[in-house]
Design a protein around this motif. Structure first.
Motif, PDB file in Angstrom:
ATOM      1  N   ILE A   1     -10.502  -1.321 -15.035  1.00  0.00           N
ATOM      2  CA  ILE A   1      -8.901  -1.044 -15.144  1.00  0.00           C
ATOM      3  C   ILE A   1      -8.849  -0.257 -14.563  1.00  0.00           C
ATOM      4  N   LYS A   2      -8.866   1.450 -15.239  1.00  0.00           N
ATOM      5  CA  LYS A   2      -8.462   2.330 -14.088  1.00  0.00           C
ATOM      6  C   LYS A   2      -8.418   2.451 -13.198  1.00  0.00           C
ATOM      7  N   ALA A   3      -9.748   1.848 -12.427  1.00  0.00           N
ATOM      8  CA  ALA A   3      -9.748   2.077 -10.708  1.00  0.00           C
ATOM      9  C   ALA A   3      -9.198   1.064 -10.015  1.00  0.00           C
ATOM     10  N   LEU A   4      -8.356  -0.374 -10.596  1.00  0.00           N
ATOM     11  CA  LEU A   4      -7.173  -1.107 -10.263  1.00  0.00           C
ATOM     12  C   LEU A   4      -5.787  -0.523 -10.955  1.00  0.00           C
ATOM     13  N   LYS A   5      -5.906   0.686 -11.005  1.00  0.00           N
ATOM     14  CA  LYS A   5      -4.328   0.862 -11.669  1.00  0.00           C
ATOM     15  C   LYS A   5      -4.324   2.293 -10.682  1.00  0.00           C
ATOM     16  N   TRP A   6      -5.297   2.773 -10.157  1.00  0.00           N
ATOM     17  CA  TRP A   6      -5.567   3.591  -9.388  1.00  0.00           C
ATOM     18  C   TRP A   6      -5.468   3.232  -7.353  1.00  0.00           C
ATOM     19  N   LEU A   7      -5.648   1.627  -7.491  1.00  0.00           N
ATOM     20  CA  LEU A   7      -5.583   1.356  -6.652  1.00  0.00           C
ATOM     21  C   LEU A   7      -4.229   0.669  -6.315  1.00  0.00           C
ATOM     22  N   LYS A   8      -3.358   0.224  -6.928  1.00  0.00           N
ATOM     23  CA  LYS A   8      -1.850   0.268  -7.168  1.00  0.00           C
ATOM     24  C   LYS A   8      -1.734   1.293  -7.164  1.00  0.00           C
ATOM     25  N   GLN A   9      -1.529   2.147  -7.226  1.00  0.00           N
ATOM     26  CA  GLN A   9      -0.716   3.546  -6.876  1.00  0.00           C
ATOM     27  C   GLN A   9      -0.708   4.274  -5.426  1.00  0.00           C
ATOM     28  N   GLN A  10      -2.210   3.733  -4.560  1.00  0.00           N
ATOM     29  CA  GLN A  10      -2.496   3.795  -3.896  1.00  0.00           C
ATOM     30  C   GLN A  10      -1.714   3.241  -2.496  1.00  0.00           C
ATOM     31  N   ALA A  11      -1.304   2.113  -3.179  1.00  0.00           N
ATOM     32  CA  ALA A  11      -0.339   0.388  -2.585  1.00  0.00           C
ATOM     33  C   ALA A  11       0.938   0.867  -2.363  1.00  0.00           C
ATOM     34  N   LEU A  12       1.213   1.791  -3.994  1.00  0.00           N
ATOM     35  CA  LEU A  12       2.473   2.130  -3.421  1.00  0.00           C
ATOM     36  C   LEU A  12       3.147   3.868  -3.139  1.00  0.00           C
ATOM     37  N   SER A  13       1.569   4.424  -2.983  1.00  0.00           N
ATOM     38  CA  SER A  13       2.721   5.752  -2.012  1.00  0.00           C
ATOM     39  C   SER A  13       2.783   5.509  -0.802  1.00  0.00           C
ATOM     40  N   VAL A  14       4.095   6.506  -0.226  1.00  0.00           N
ATOM     41  CA  VAL A  14       4.349   5.911   0.943  1.00  0.00           C
ATOM     42  C   VAL A  14       3.756   7.068   1.791  1.00  0.00           C
ATOM     43  N   CYS A  15       3.291   7.978   0.925  1.00  0.00           N
ATOM     44  CA  CYS A  15       2.420   9.832   1.533  1.00  0.00           C
ATOM     45  C   CYS A  15       1.261   9.387   1.413  1.00  0.00           C
ATOM     46  N   THR A  16       0.110   8.636   0.769  1.00  0.00           N
ATOM     47  CA  THR A  16      -0.835   8.489   0.795  1.00  0.00           C
ATOM     48  C   THR A  16      -1.668   9.779   1.688  1.00  0.00           C
ATOM     49  N   ASP A  17      -2.856  10.376   1.249  1.00  0.00           N
ATOM     50  CA  ASP A  17      -3.348  10.819   2.411  1.00  0.00           C
ATOM     51  C   ASP A  17      -5.196  10.001   2.902  1.00  0.00           C
ATOM     52  N   ASN A  18      -5.542   9.097   1.996  1.00  0.00           N
ATOM     53  CA  ASN A  18      -6.360   8.522   1.727  1.00  0.00           C
ATOM     54  C   ASN A  18      -6.279   8.126   3.483  1.00  0.00           C
ATOM     55  N   TRP A  19      -8.013   8.410   3.898  1.00  0.00           N
ATOM     56  CA  TRP A  19      -8.580   8.596   5.287  1.00  0.00           C
ATOM     57  C   TRP A  19      -8.431   6.514   5.268  1.00  0.00           C
ATOM     58  N   TRP A  20      -8.362   5.342   4.450  1.00  0.00           N
ATOM     59  CA  TRP A  20      -8.943   4.387   4.270  1.00  0.00           C
ATOM     60  C   TRP A  20      -7.814   3.464   4.413  1.00  0.00           C
ATOM     61  N   THR A  21      -6.866   4.130   4.658  1.00  0.00           N
ATOM     62  CA  THR A  21      -5.240   2.838   3.244  1.00  0.00           C
ATOM     63  C   THR A  21      -5.000   2.080   4.666  1.00  0.00           C
ATOM     64  N   SER A  22      -4.753   3.198   5.521  1.00  0.00           N
ATOM     65  CA  SER A  22      -4.548   2.348   7.569  1.00  0.00           C
ATOM     66  C   SER A  22      -5.426   0.824   7.494  1.00  0.00           C
ATOM     67  N   GLN A  23      -6.865   1.472   6.942  1.00  0.00           N
ATOM     68  CA  GLN A  23      -6.960  -0.696   7.287  1.00  0.00           C
ATOM     69  C   GLN A  23      -7.044  -1.204   6.300  1.00  0.00           C
ATOM     70  N   TRP A  24      -5.733  -1.365   4.802  1.00  0.00           N
ATOM     71  CA  TRP A  24      -6.311  -1.969   4.244  1.00  0.00           C
ATOM     72  C   TRP A  24      -5.397  -2.978   3.449  1.00  0.00           C
ATOM     73  N   ASN A  25      -5.739  -4.140   3.468  1.00  0.00           N
ATOM     74  CA  ASN A  25      -5.283  -5.084   2.979  1.00  0.00           C
ATOM     75  C   ASN A  25      -4.756  -5.182   1.639  1.00  0.00           C
ATOM     76  N   PHE A  26      -4.061  -4.558   0.878  1.00  0.00           N
ATOM     77  CA  PHE A  26      -3.432  -4.299  -0.731  1.00  0.00           C
ATOM     78  C   PHE A  26      -3.376  -6.114  -1.138  1.00  0.00           C
TER      79      PHE A  26
END
Length: 351
Positions: free
Chosen positions: A148-173
């Motif tokens: 559950i924590k992993a999914l909530k972390w992913l949710k925050q990545q999807a909501l963030s407009v300034c995430t610096d994660n290298w993979w998010t530009s290729q991710w269809n959430f």
């Protein structure tokens, strides 16, 4: 980052169950599976590291890049990501939980690193391999909480407009799948059932803007007090990844103290378990191995989902046993592993 060095599974060991043995150096052993785990009555746990833990490095020719990311510093939960580098456009994301009876295993195990890197390349998807907490130090529901924590972390990545994660530009959430093998498949199933009391609408709201599209269960690790035919009569070689005694030991180590194998976390079809009619409307694929002691239990689970009106498909991989896709190097196993990858690719792309 520094990853936790989880102990490794012994490929080709005799997984006989041994209980209550005295060890003059370390005290009294409460539970043991040879070559995998030894739990002492004083609470200490040993896991021989036989399968190596490896870094996220991959051969350039595979066409996949991999890195580790911390999910939660407090509990030391982290994930290893696999991202195809030759694919254009947005990619679906597969959240994957490794097997190991809830008690052993790691996202850094070389066998999982190889399998998931190849799967990412074959299925054209990003894979997030979650390194969750292990029993008996962290009995269930710790692994479910980490999912559950992993999914909530992913949710925050999807909501963030300034995430610096290298993979998010290729991710269809809007294209997220949960998957796992053995205990990891059990985790994927129970993570879904814990999302707001199994209500599909509420579950969707809980992880919005993520859209969960389906669940992939590979040789799901379920149990029960009543033995199935395959549990009682399947003849397992000493090299088998799972036998009945080892399965029982894993459940004693993972379940809450005093719980039987008909606990809902172990047996999804037992009295008091979630009603499958109330389970979310997520399509489900179940991969079953013909030589697995869990074969009949998996088939019964699939049939129950069908009777409950769920969208479920399954495949029985002939001539192979439990966890063949990560632990066996035979030619047959390699062929069946390619079949699993093709089925997963079809499931992901067809929804």
């Amino acid at each position: 980052m520094r990853t936790r060095r989880m102990a490794a599974a012994k490929v080709g060991s005799n997984l006989s169950h041994k209980i209550g043995r005295d060890c003059h150096q370390h005290g009294v052993v409460a539970e043991e599976i040879d070559g995998l785990i030894k739990a002492y009555k004083d609470g200490r746990v040993e896991r021989p590291q036989i399968v190596p833990c490896v870094t996220s490095t991959l051969a350039p020719g595979l066409g996949v890049t991999s890195r580790d990311t911390v999910i939660d510093n407090f509990t030391n939960i982290w994930a290893r990501f696999y991202v195809p580098i030759k694919f254009q456009g947005k990619l679906p994301l597969l959240v994957y939980f490794h097997g190991g009876g809830f008690c052993v295993g790691s996202a850094a195990w070389s066998c999982y690193h190889d399998f998931l890197a190849r799967l990412a390349a074959k299925a054209n998807c990003i894979i997030m391999s979650v390194n969750y907490r292990l029993a008996p130090e962290n009995p269930l529901p710790a692994a479910y909480d980490d999912g559950i924590k992993a999914l909530k972390w992913l949710k925050q990545q999807a909501l963030s407009v300034c995430t610096d994660n290298w993979w998010t530009s290729q991710w269809n959430f809007s294209d997220v799948f949960l998957a796992g093998d053995s205990a990891g498949a059990n985790i994927a199933f129970n993570v879904i059932t814990r999302l707001d009391s199994f209500n599909a609408g509420q579950a969707a709201a809980a992880i919005k803007p993520l859209t969960l599209k389906g669940i992939i269960l590979i040789q799901p690790f379920f149990g029960g007090e009543a033995r199935t035919h395959s549990e009682k009569h399947s003849v397992q070689s000493p090299r088998s990844a799972l036998n009945l005694a080892a399965s029982d030991t894993y459940w004693r180590l993972a379940l809450p103290c005093g719980a039987s194998r008909d606990h809902p976390w172990c047996n999804p079809l037992a009295k008091g378990s979630v009603k499958l009619e109330d389970f979310g409307r997520f399509p489900i694929m179940v991969c079953i191995s013909e030589m697995d002691i869990l074969k009949d239990r998996s088939l019964e689970f699939v049939a129950s989902l069908g009777r409950a009106g769920k969208r479920v498909e399954h495949v029985v991989h002939k001539g192979v046993g439990h966890a063949f896709q990560i632990l066996s190097k035979s030619q047959l196993s390699q062929t069946r592993t390619l079949e699993i990858m093709a089925r997963i690719k079809g499931f992901i792309s067809g929804i």
